[in-house]
Design a protein around this motif. Structure first.
Motif, PDB file in Angstrom:
ATOM      1  N   SER A 151      11.100  12.184   0.181  1.00 42.88           N
ATOM      2  CA  SER A 151      10.982  13.195  -1.249  1.00 42.88           C
ATOM      3  C   SER A 151      10.466  14.013  -1.647  1.00 42.88           C
ATOM      4  CB  SER A 151      10.223  11.587  -2.347  1.00 42.88           C
ATOM      5  OG  SER A 151       9.054  12.166  -1.574  1.00 42.88           O
ATOM      6  N   SER A 152      10.049  15.349  -2.508  1.00 44.89           N
ATOM      7  CA  SER A 152       9.278  16.022  -2.848  1.00 44.89           C
ATOM      8  C   SER A 152       7.410  15.781  -2.782  1.00 44.89           C
ATOM      9  CB  SER A 152       9.619  16.786  -4.199  1.00 44.89           C
ATOM     10  OG  SER A 152       9.274  15.786  -4.887  1.00 44.89           O
ATOM     11  N   PRO A 153       6.705  17.023  -2.697  1.00 52.08           N
ATOM     12  CA  PRO A 153       5.544  16.448  -3.074  1.00 52.08           C
ATOM     13  C   PRO A 153       4.897  15.273  -4.085  1.00 52.08           C
ATOM     14  CG  PRO A 153       5.822  18.932  -1.492  1.00 52.08           C
ATOM     15  CD  PRO A 153       7.925  18.171  -1.868  1.00 52.08           C
ATOM     16  N   PHE A 154       4.265  15.277  -4.223  1.00 53.20           N
ATOM     17  CA  PHE A 154       3.937  14.700  -5.740  1.00 53.20           C
ATOM     18  C   PHE A 154       3.191  15.338  -6.197  1.00 53.20           C
ATOM     19  CE2 PHE A 154      -0.446  13.944  -3.620  1.00 53.20           C
ATOM     20  CZ  PHE A 154      -1.182  13.902  -4.893  1.00 53.20           C
ATOM     21  N   VAL A 155       3.273  15.593  -7.823  1.00 45.75           N
ATOM     22  CA  VAL A 155       2.991  15.458  -9.070  1.00 45.75           C
ATOM     23  C   VAL A 155       1.841  14.556  -9.561  1.00 45.75           C
ATOM     24  CG1 VAL A 155       4.254  18.190  -8.679  1.00 45.75           C
ATOM     25  CG2 VAL A 155       4.671  16.840 -10.315  1.00 45.75           C
ATOM     26  N   TYR A 156       1.038  15.139 -10.149  1.00 47.49           N
ATOM     27  CA  TYR A 156      -0.044  13.902 -11.355  1.00 47.49           C
ATOM     28  C   TYR A 156      -0.216  14.298 -12.400  1.00 47.49           C
ATOM     29  CZ  TYR A 156      -2.780  10.664 -12.471  1.00 47.49           C
ATOM     30  OH  TYR A 156      -3.758   9.765 -13.335  1.00 47.49           O
ATOM     31  N   ASN A 157       0.544  13.725 -13.274  1.00 46.24           N
ATOM     32  CA  ASN A 157      -0.278  14.287 -14.789  1.00 46.24           C
ATOM     33  C   ASN A 157      -0.145  13.042 -15.510  1.00 46.24           C
ATOM     34  OD1 ASN A 157       2.257  14.683 -15.390  1.00 46.24           O
ATOM     35  ND2 ASN A 157       2.880  16.593 -15.520  1.00 46.24           N
ATOM     36  N   ASN A 158      -0.522  13.058 -16.310  1.00 49.63           N
ATOM     37  CA  ASN A 158      -0.329  11.811 -17.843  1.00 49.63           C
ATOM     38  C   ASN A 158      -0.419  10.094 -16.901  1.00 49.63           C
ATOM     39  OD1 ASN A 158      -0.249  13.586 -19.754  1.00 49.63           O
ATOM     40  ND2 ASN A 158       1.634  14.086 -19.574  1.00 49.63           N
ATOM     41  N   LYS A 159      -1.272  10.332 -16.530  1.00 49.77           N
ATOM     42  CA  LYS A 159      -1.654   9.159 -15.518  1.00 49.77           C
ATOM     43  C   LYS A 159      -0.147   8.349 -14.960  1.00 49.77           C
ATOM     44  CE  LYS A 159      -5.312   6.861 -18.318  1.00 49.77           C
ATOM     45  NZ  LYS A 159      -6.040   6.386 -17.126  1.00 49.77           N
ATOM     46  N   SER A 160       0.702   9.867 -15.188  1.00 46.13           N
ATOM     47  CA  SER A 160       1.792   9.103 -13.909  1.00 46.13           C
ATOM     48  C   SER A 160       1.832   9.812 -12.035  1.00 46.13           C
ATOM     49  CB  SER A 160       2.904   9.103 -14.822  1.00 46.13           C
ATOM     50  OG  SER A 160       2.972   8.117 -15.866  1.00 46.13           O
ATOM     51  N   LEU A 161       1.936   9.575 -11.452  1.00 43.11           N
ATOM     52  CA  LEU A 161       2.589  10.003 -10.301  1.00 43.11           C
ATOM     53  C   LEU A 161       3.830  10.377 -10.231  1.00 43.11           C
ATOM     54  CD1 LEU A 161       0.708   9.670  -6.832  1.00 43.11           C
ATOM     55  CD2 LEU A 161       2.978   9.535  -7.021  1.00 43.11           C
ATOM     56  N   ILE A 198       0.892  -1.369   0.193  1.00 47.13           N
ATOM     57  CA  ILE A 198       0.048   0.034  -0.198  1.00 47.13           C
ATOM     58  C   ILE A 198       0.708   0.832   0.350  1.00 47.13           C
ATOM     59  CG2 ILE A 198      -1.821   1.082   1.562  1.00 47.13           C
ATOM     60  CD1 ILE A 198      -2.536  -1.520   0.319  1.00 47.13           C
ATOM     61  N   CYS A 199       0.853   2.132  -1.120  1.00 50.14           N
ATOM     62  CA  CYS A 199       1.749   3.759  -0.997  1.00 50.14           C
ATOM     63  C   CYS A 199       0.497   4.174  -0.575  1.00 50.14           C
ATOM     64  CB  CYS A 199       2.326   3.099  -2.502  1.00 50.14           C
ATOM     65  SG  CYS A 199       2.775   1.788  -3.755  1.00 50.14           S
ATOM     66  N   TYR A 200       1.613   5.549   0.138  1.00 46.07           N
ATOM     67  CA  TYR A 200       0.776   7.028   0.470  1.00 46.07           C
ATOM     68  C   TYR A 200       1.806   7.932  -0.259  1.00 46.07           C
ATOM     69  CZ  TYR A 200      -0.846  10.049   3.761  1.00 46.07           C
ATOM     70  OH  TYR A 200      -0.952  11.160   4.642  1.00 46.07           O
ATOM     71  N   PHE A 201       0.696   8.654  -1.107  1.00 48.90           N
ATOM     72  CA  PHE A 201       2.190   9.731  -1.348  1.00 48.90           C
ATOM     73  C   PHE A 201       1.125  11.160  -1.144  1.00 48.90           C
ATOM     74  CE2 PHE A 201       2.839   6.286  -3.607  1.00 48.90           C
ATOM     75  CZ  PHE A 201       3.408   6.588  -4.323  1.00 48.90           C
ATOM     76  N   HIS A 202       1.749  12.346  -0.434  1.00 44.37           N
ATOM     77  CA  HIS A 202       1.079  13.755  -0.079  1.00 44.37           C
ATOM     78  C   HIS A 202       1.359  14.593  -0.881  1.00 44.37           C
ATOM     79  CE1 HIS A 202      -1.251  16.574   2.578  1.00 44.37           C
ATOM     80  NE2 HIS A 202      -1.049  15.691   3.308  1.00 44.37           N
ATOM     81  N   ALA A 203       0.729  16.132  -0.725  1.00 46.02           N
ATOM     82  CA  ALA A 203       0.489  16.558  -1.877  1.00 46.02           C
ATOM     83  C   ALA A 203       1.928  18.067  -0.674  1.00 46.02           C
ATOM     84  CB  ALA A 203      -0.061  17.006  -2.520  1.00 46.02           C
ATOM     85  N   GLU A 204       1.945  18.013  -0.321  1.00 46.26           N
ATOM     86  CA  GLU A 204       2.277  19.088   1.074  1.00 46.26           C
ATOM     87  C   GLU A 204       3.641  17.907   1.853  1.00 46.26           C
ATOM     88  OE1 GLU A 204      -1.082  20.545   2.562  1.00 46.26           O
ATOM     89  OE2 GLU A 204      -1.710  20.963   1.145  1.00 46.26           O
ATOM     90  N   HIS A 205       3.954  16.919   2.088  1.00 46.81           N
ATOM     91  CA  HIS A 205       4.565  16.205   2.959  1.00 46.81           C
ATOM     92  C   HIS A 205       6.039  15.375   2.054  1.00 46.81           C
ATOM     93  CE1 HIS A 205       2.306  16.708   6.624  1.00 46.81           C
ATOM     94  NE2 HIS A 205       1.594  16.194   6.152  1.00 46.81           N
TER      95      HIS A 205
END
Length: 181
Positions: free
Chosen positions: A89-99, A62-69
């Motif tokens: 890591s940096s916070p994630f961004v999501y585009n083109n079906k890729s996180l 199970i993978c947990y990604f956050h846009a602020e942490h």
């Protein structure tokens, strides 16, 4: 920014600070997608390293990604319990079906009893010099490492007792829905 939807299969791309690809997970199923959080799951998914080598993940995760942490958390479901691997890591961004995120070398391994080890401090120091990590990045990462260690000690977020059960059930449900199509 677009938001991945539950049940969607996406890729996860890890980069280094210099913009070079580090690692790609071919297929992760989205269990929850919002502007701030993406929770996904995968098992036996193909991973491609920057040098072209490939391998399969061994257990369901199970993978947990956050846009602020400035960390992401991989919860590996093994026979003897849940092991956690945290990438600073940096916070994630999501585009083109890729996180996508930038991996900043420092990692934390957390054991089922919630004891932990901080890993790759030497790699962080080398890459910090090679890729000229700005001082502000170092400070952000150190602050987020402290936040993460607080989460572990307080059993918050993915370290909460019911987190794995809830998201594993959601994963099983979504797998069944895919199989029934």
């Amino acid at each position: 920014m677009t938001i991945p939807t539950e049940g969607e299969l996406i890729q996860v791309h890890s980069y280094k600070h210099n913009g070079h690809i580090h690692r790609v997970w071919q297929e992760t199923m989205v269990l929850k997608g919002t502007r701030n959080i993406v929770i996904g799951a995968n098992e036996r998914t193909l991973v491609t390293e920057a040098d072209g080598r490939t391998w399969l993940t061994r257990e369901p995760s199970i993978c947990y990604f956050h846009a602020e942490h400035w960390f992401n958390i991989i919860c590996m479901l093994r026979e003897d319990g849940v092991y956690y691997y945290v990438n600073m890591s940096s916070p994630f961004v999501y585009n083109n079906k890729s996180l996508k995120y930038i991996d900043y070398d420092l990692d934390v391994k957390v054991f089922p009893d919630m004891s932990y080890m901080i890993l790759d401090e030497d790699e962080y120091e080398v890459h910090s010099k090679q890729m000229n990590y700005p001082e502000v990045i170092d400070q952000i990462l150190r602050n987020n490492l402290d936040r993460l260690l607080g989460w572990i000690k307080q059993r918050r977020g993915p370290f909460a007792p019911d987190f794995i059960e809830v998201w594993t059930q959601r994963y099983e449900f979504n797998k069944q829905v895919r199989e029934d199509k």
